[in-house]
Design an enzyme around this catalytic site. Structure first.
Site, PDB file in Angstrom:
ATOM      1  N   THR A 127       0.832  -1.018   0.033  1.00  0.00           N
ATOM      2  CA  THR A 127       0.104  -0.166  -0.091  1.00  0.00           C
ATOM      3  C   THR A 127       0.773   1.255  -0.105  1.00  0.00           C
ATOM      4  O   THR A 127       1.760   1.416   0.537  1.00  0.00           O
ATOM      5  CB  THR A 127      -1.019   0.021   1.189  1.00  0.00           C
ATOM      6  OG1 THR A 127      -1.358   1.536   1.209  1.00  0.00           O
ATOM      7  CG2 THR A 127      -0.118  -0.394   2.420  1.00  0.00           C
ATOM      8  N   GLU A 129       0.324   3.531   1.819  1.00  0.00           N
ATOM      9  CA  GLU A 129       0.464   4.084   3.178  1.00  0.00           C
ATOM     10  C   GLU A 129       1.833   3.856   3.710  1.00  0.00           C
ATOM     11  O   GLU A 129       2.169   4.584   4.857  1.00  0.00           O
ATOM     12  CB  GLU A 129      -0.424   3.203   4.043  1.00  0.00           C
ATOM     13  CG  GLU A 129      -2.082   3.905   4.250  1.00  0.00           C
ATOM     14  CD  GLU A 129      -1.715   5.170   5.071  1.00  0.00           C
ATOM     15  OE1 GLU A 129      -1.350   4.999   6.331  1.00  0.00           O
ATOM     16  OE2 GLU A 129      -2.532   6.151   4.555  1.00  0.00           O
ATOM     17  N   TYR A 151      -1.390   0.764  10.814  1.00  0.00           N
ATOM     18  CA  TYR A 151      -1.703  -0.023   9.429  1.00  0.00           C
ATOM     19  C   TYR A 151      -0.476  -0.013   8.521  1.00  0.00           C
ATOM     20  O   TYR A 151      -0.019  -1.101   7.996  1.00  0.00           O
ATOM     21  CB  TYR A 151      -2.859   0.495   8.641  1.00  0.00           C
ATOM     22  CG  TYR A 151      -3.153   0.140   7.535  1.00  0.00           C
ATOM     23  CD1 TYR A 151      -3.737  -1.169   7.266  1.00  0.00           C
ATOM     24  CD2 TYR A 151      -2.945   0.649   6.505  1.00  0.00           C
ATOM     25  CE1 TYR A 151      -4.155  -1.506   5.906  1.00  0.00           C
ATOM     26  CE2 TYR A 151      -2.939   0.483   5.082  1.00  0.00           C
ATOM     27  CZ  TYR A 151      -3.598  -0.942   4.762  1.00  0.00           C
ATOM     28  OH  TYR A 151      -3.943  -1.164   3.642  1.00  0.00           O
ATOM     29  N   LYS A 155       1.868  -3.248   7.265  1.00  0.00           N
ATOM     30  CA  LYS A 155       1.785  -3.653   5.913  1.00  0.00           C
ATOM     31  C   LYS A 155       3.423  -3.489   5.343  1.00  0.00           C
ATOM     32  O   LYS A 155       3.830  -3.891   4.379  1.00  0.00           O
ATOM     33  CB  LYS A 155       1.174  -2.443   5.066  1.00  0.00           C
ATOM     34  CG  LYS A 155      -0.235  -2.804   5.147  1.00  0.00           C
ATOM     35  CD  LYS A 155      -0.782  -4.108   4.036  1.00  0.00           C
ATOM     36  CE  LYS A 155      -2.113  -4.209   4.023  1.00  0.00           C
ATOM     37  NZ  LYS A 155      -2.375  -5.370   3.160  1.00  0.00           N
TER      38      LYS A 155
HETATM   39  P1  NAP Z   1     -11.351  -4.701   2.265  1.00  0.00           P
HETATM   40  O1  NAP Z   1     -12.651  -4.648   1.399  1.00  0.00           O
HETATM   41  O2  NAP Z   1     -11.261  -4.093   3.718  1.00  0.00           O
HETATM   42  O3  NAP Z   1     -11.178  -6.417   2.442  1.00  0.00           O
HETATM   43  C1  NAP Z   1     -10.318  -6.952   3.563  1.00  0.00           C
HETATM   44  C2  NAP Z   1     -10.765  -8.465   3.286  1.00  0.00           C
HETATM   45  O4  NAP Z   1      -9.815  -9.132   4.280  1.00  0.00           O
HETATM   46  C3  NAP Z   1     -11.966  -8.915   3.614  1.00  0.00           C
HETATM   47  O5  NAP Z   1     -12.317  -9.876   2.561  1.00  0.00           O
HETATM   48  C4  NAP Z   1     -12.041  -9.402   5.283  1.00  0.00           C
HETATM   49  O6  NAP Z   1     -13.146 -10.414   5.474  1.00  0.00           O
HETATM   50  C5  NAP Z   1     -10.633 -10.051   5.106  1.00  0.00           C
HETATM   51  N1  NAP Z   1     -10.021 -10.319   6.344  1.00  0.00           N
HETATM   52  C6  NAP Z   1      -9.756  -9.387   7.285  1.00  0.00           C
HETATM   53  N2  NAP Z   1      -9.201 -10.200   8.559  1.00  0.00           N
HETATM   54  C7  NAP Z   1      -9.077 -11.327   7.983  1.00  0.00           C
HETATM   55  C8  NAP Z   1      -8.407 -12.449   8.696  1.00  0.00           C
HETATM   56  N3  NAP Z   1      -8.047 -12.455   9.964  1.00  0.00           N
HETATM   57  N4  NAP Z   1      -8.609 -13.499   8.090  1.00  0.00           N
HETATM   58  C9  NAP Z   1      -9.135 -13.635   6.668  1.00  0.00           C
HETATM   59  N5  NAP Z   1      -9.350 -12.708   6.112  1.00  0.00           N
HETATM   60  C10 NAP Z   1      -9.611 -11.495   6.680  1.00  0.00           C
HETATM   61  O7  NAP Z   1     -10.116  -4.204   1.544  1.00  0.00           O
HETATM   62  P2  NAP Z   1      -9.533  -3.981   0.148  1.00  0.00           P
HETATM   63  O8  NAP Z   1      -9.917  -2.413  -0.243  1.00  0.00           O
HETATM   64  O9  NAP Z   1     -10.494  -4.970  -0.818  1.00  0.00           O
HETATM   65  O10 NAP Z   1      -8.157  -4.083  -0.049  1.00  0.00           O
HETATM   66  C11 NAP Z   1      -7.555  -5.371  -0.332  1.00  0.00           C
HETATM   67  C12 NAP Z   1      -6.228  -5.532   0.195  1.00  0.00           C
HETATM   68  O11 NAP Z   1      -5.381  -4.366  -0.322  1.00  0.00           O
HETATM   69  C13 NAP Z   1      -6.095  -5.273   1.620  1.00  0.00           C
HETATM   70  O12 NAP Z   1      -4.878  -5.972   2.244  1.00  0.00           O
HETATM   71  C14 NAP Z   1      -5.686  -3.631   1.729  1.00  0.00           C
HETATM   72  O13 NAP Z   1      -5.142  -3.334   2.908  1.00  0.00           O
HETATM   73  C15 NAP Z   1      -4.908  -3.357   0.624  1.00  0.00           C
HETATM   74  N6  NAP Z   1      -4.912  -2.228  -0.005  1.00  0.00           N
HETATM   75  C16 NAP Z   1      -6.046  -1.408  -0.335  1.00  0.00           C
HETATM   76  C17 NAP Z   1      -5.859  -0.448  -1.174  1.00  0.00           C
HETATM   77  C18 NAP Z   1      -7.495   0.320  -1.335  1.00  0.00           C
HETATM   78  O14 NAP Z   1      -7.202   1.502  -1.646  1.00  0.00           O
HETATM   79  N7  NAP Z   1      -8.426  -0.498  -1.468  1.00  0.00           N
HETATM   80  C19 NAP Z   1      -4.889   0.239  -1.317  1.00  0.00           C
HETATM   81  C20 NAP Z   1      -3.618  -0.397  -1.003  1.00  0.00           C
HETATM   82  C21 NAP Z   1      -3.420  -1.663  -0.455  1.00  0.00           C
HETATM   83  P3  NAP Z   1     -14.506  -9.927   6.142  1.00  0.00           P
HETATM   84  O15 NAP Z   1     -15.210  -9.536   4.667  1.00  0.00           O
HETATM   85  O16 NAP Z   1     -15.024 -11.348   6.298  1.00  0.00           O
HETATM   86  O17 NAP Z   1     -13.971  -8.967   6.979  1.00  0.00           O
HETATM   87  O1  F7E Z   2      -8.947   8.260   3.809  1.00  0.00           O
HETATM   88  C1  F7E Z   2      -9.542  11.612   4.952  1.00  0.00           C
HETATM   89  C2  F7E Z   2      -8.465  10.895   5.718  1.00  0.00           C
HETATM   90  O2  F7E Z   2     -10.016   6.178   4.780  1.00  0.00           O
HETATM   91  C3  F7E Z   2      -8.513   9.141   2.782  1.00  0.00           C
HETATM   92  C4  F7E Z   2      -7.258   2.295   2.544  1.00  0.00           C
HETATM   93  O3  F7E Z   2      -7.675   1.582   1.384  1.00  0.00           O
HETATM   94  O4  F7E Z   2      -6.000   3.657   1.266  1.00  0.00           O
HETATM   95  C5  F7E Z   2      -6.868   3.564   2.121  1.00  0.00           C
HETATM   96  O5  F7E Z   2      -6.518   4.473   3.192  1.00  0.00           O
HETATM   97  C6  F7E Z   2      -8.151  10.559   3.381  1.00  0.00           C
HETATM   98  C7  F7E Z   2      -7.333  10.619   4.666  1.00  0.00           C
HETATM   99  O6  F7E Z   2      -8.476   5.954   2.926  1.00  0.00           O
HETATM  100  C8  F7E Z   2     -12.533  11.450   6.490  1.00  0.00           C
HETATM  101  O7  F7E Z   2      -8.105  11.582   6.789  1.00  0.00           O
HETATM  102  C9  F7E Z   2     -11.465  12.961   5.817  1.00  0.00           C
HETATM  103  O8  F7E Z   2      -6.400  11.564   4.625  1.00  0.00           O
HETATM  104  O9  F7E Z   2     -10.481   6.838   2.641  1.00  0.00           O
HETATM  105  P1  F7E Z   2      -9.461   6.638   3.641  1.00  0.00           P
HETATM  106  P2  F7E Z   2      -6.858   5.998   3.319  1.00  0.00           P
HETATM  107  O10 F7E Z   2      -6.510   6.233   4.946  1.00  0.00           O
HETATM  108  O11 F7E Z   2      -5.945   6.618   2.800  1.00  0.00           O
HETATM  109  C10 F7E Z   2      -4.675   3.095   1.390  1.00  0.00           C
HETATM  110  C11 F7E Z   2      -3.777   3.133   0.182  1.00  0.00           C
HETATM  111  C12 F7E Z   2      -4.895   1.824   2.046  1.00  0.00           C
HETATM  112  O12 F7E Z   2      -4.052   0.852   1.819  1.00  0.00           O
HETATM  113  C13 F7E Z   2      -5.879   1.587   3.125  1.00  0.00           C
HETATM  114  O13 F7E Z   2      -6.303   0.135   3.209  1.00  0.00           O
HETATM  115  O14 F7E Z   2      -9.592  11.048   3.745  1.00  0.00           O
HETATM  116  N1  F7E Z   2     -10.795  11.963   5.446  1.00  0.00           N
HETATM  117  N2  F7E Z   2     -12.488  12.718   6.628  1.00  0.00           N
HETATM  118  C14 F7E Z   2     -11.388  10.892   5.816  1.00  0.00           C
HETATM  119  N3  F7E Z   2     -11.379   9.537   5.753  1.00  0.00           N
HETATM  120  C15 F7E Z   2     -12.432   8.779   6.256  1.00  0.00           C
HETATM  121  N4  F7E Z   2     -12.129   7.633   6.269  1.00  0.00           N
HETATM  122  N5  F7E Z   2     -13.522   9.355   6.836  1.00  0.00           N
HETATM  123  C16 F7E Z   2     -13.638  10.844   6.956  1.00  0.00           C
HETATM  124  O15 F7E Z   2     -14.809  11.273   7.591  1.00  0.00           O
END
Ligand code: NAP
Ligand code: F7E
Length: 322
Positions: A127, A129, A151, A155
């Site tokens: 990520t 992050e 987080y 990661k």
């Molecule tokens: P998500 O919607 O939050 O999905 C997370 C998945 O992990 C869910 O299926 C959840 O299952 C499962 N999980 C949680 N705890 C677990 C455990 N102990 N054992 C097995 N499975 C578990 O995340 P996403 O947005 O699809 O992202 C996919 C991956 O990419 C994650 O690793 C995230 O950190 C990473 N990532 C995401 C982004 C983004 O912007 N979306 C960017 C960079 C990296 P349940 O449904 O049962 O809770």
């Molecule tokens: O926040 C700001 C917050 O929670 C984005 C995950 O998929 O991407 C995600 O992490 C921004 C931040 O995503 C609210 O402070 C303002 O600056 O949508 P977010 P994230 O933290 O960037 C990375 C790449 C991952 O890997 C993670 O798994 O938005 N913000 N106001 C807010 N964010 C939230 N959630 N809620 C608010 O009310």
């Protein structure tokens, strides 16, 4: 059609659902690790119409024996570790469980792959992050990391474990450093979906305001459907590697909100309330990815603009609220 087998952890999440759809379309047998929950977590697979096409295997990232069994049952050629506690905000409230799932959990998957079939190709969901307090204006594979949340720290362990297993055991292990990617299947706690859900509710007269934290934060947002393609391309290479996946454009939360409200003919300033409850102990102020390596080596480019993405999400939430 490939006839290959894939195992996806996090199959019930946003990316797990889109990746399943992509791999099924390519003729893979898709197996998904299903963590036991008391609530229904299959709604995303159902929305994509593939709930019956994915073979679900009970297991948990913190239970190595279940991962070994999942590797044996699936006979996976490719393993995608997408499972995580993925909400940055929660990682301050639950830092240890985040470290166990996102850090040690990834190590457990690597161990299960190494023990059962070290030739399987492995993908780790890393990520942006990990860049946190950014050390370069545009972040690439060579930019130093500086995580700002539990987080991000967890990661980073998983990222280096992936690199280490590639270098120690010659495994085909890739780390996809993905910047924020969103979709109509995004969890409601993330800011884009929180906004598009609120816009739909406000439009339907079910909500009167939207409370957000730091709207000056900037993110490089893309469409999850485009990003799972990059995951697959990584596992098809001759060798594993690290790849930044991003659009190369960054936008404030404030501007993203404007796009969402404008999509339904409303003005964000009429509804937005800034609430300190949503500020984070340490913020990642700006993220901007350099996807040049993914462009040239994988031949990957994003296809969806932020306007198209937010429009798609608002439309989906309007349908849900009708
Ligand atoms: P998500 O919607 O939050 O999905 C997370 C998945 O992990 C869910 O299926 C959840 O299952 C499962 N999980 C949680 N705890 C677990 C455990 N102990 N054992 C097995 N499975 C578990 O995340 P996403 O947005 O699809 O992202 C996919 C991956 O990419 C994650 O690793 C995230 O950190 C990473 N990532 C995401 C982004 C983004 O912007 N979306 C960017 C960079 C990296 P349940 O449904 O049962 O809770
Ligand atoms: O926040 C700001 C917050 O929670 C984005 C995950 O998929 O991407 C995600 O992490 C921004 C931040 O995503 C609210 O402070 C303002 O600056 O949508 P977010 P994230 O933290 O960037 C990375 C790449 C991952 O890997 C993670 O798994 O938005 N913000 N106001 C807010 N964010 C939230 N959630 N809620 C608010 O009310």
């Amino acid at each position: 059609m490939t006839g290959k087998s894939a195992l996806i952890t996090g199959v019930t999440g946003q990316d797990g659902a889109y990746l399943s759809q992509l791999l099924l379309g390519k003729g893979y047998r898709v197996h998904g690790l299903l963590a036991r929950r008391s609530t229904d977590t299959l709604w995303r697979l159902r929305e994509l119409g593939i709930e019956r096409d994915v073979n679900l295997i009970d297991g948990d990232l913190n239970d190595l024996s279940s991962l070994i069994r999942a590797m044996e049952v699936s006979r996976a050629d490719e393993v995608y570790n997408l499972g995580a506690q993925s909400f940055v905000g929660t990682s301050w409230q639950q830092p240890i469980v985040t470290a166990q799932i996102d850090g040690v959990g990834a190590l457990n998957v690597l161990e299960a792959v190494r023990i059962v079939n070290a030739k399987a190709h492995f993908y780790q969901a890393s990520t942006s992050e990990m860049f946190g307090l950014i050390q370069a204006e545009k972040q690439s594979e060579t930019t130093p990391f500086y995580p700002r949340s539990p987080y991000g720290v967890a990661k980073l362990m998983a990222h280096w474990a992936t690199v280490n297993y590639r270098e120690s055991f010659g495994m085909h292990a890739s780390s996809g450093i993905l910047f924020n990617h969103e979709s109509p299947l995004r969890g409601i706690e993330f800011v884009t979906r929180k906004v598009t859900d609120a816009v739909a509710r406000i439009k339907r007269g079910k909500q009167s305001e939207l409370r957000l934290g730091n709207i000056d934060a900037k993110r490089d947002w893309g469409f999850a459907g485009d990003y799972v393609e990059a995951m697959w391309l990584m596992t098809q290479q001759q060798v594993g590697g690290d790849f930044v996946v991003a659009t190369g454009t960054t936008t404030t939360v404030r501007r993203m909100c404007e796009i969402a409200f404008e999509h339904v003919g409303l003005k964000v300033e009429d509804y937005l309330v800034i609430d300190p409850e949503f500020y984070r102990p340490a913020e990642v102020d700006v993220l901007l990815g350099d996807p040049a390596k993914a462009n040239t080596v994988l031949g990957w480019t994003p296809k969806t603009s932020l306007e198209q993405l937010i429009g798609m999400m608002v439309d989906a939430d309007l349908r849900r609220q009708s």
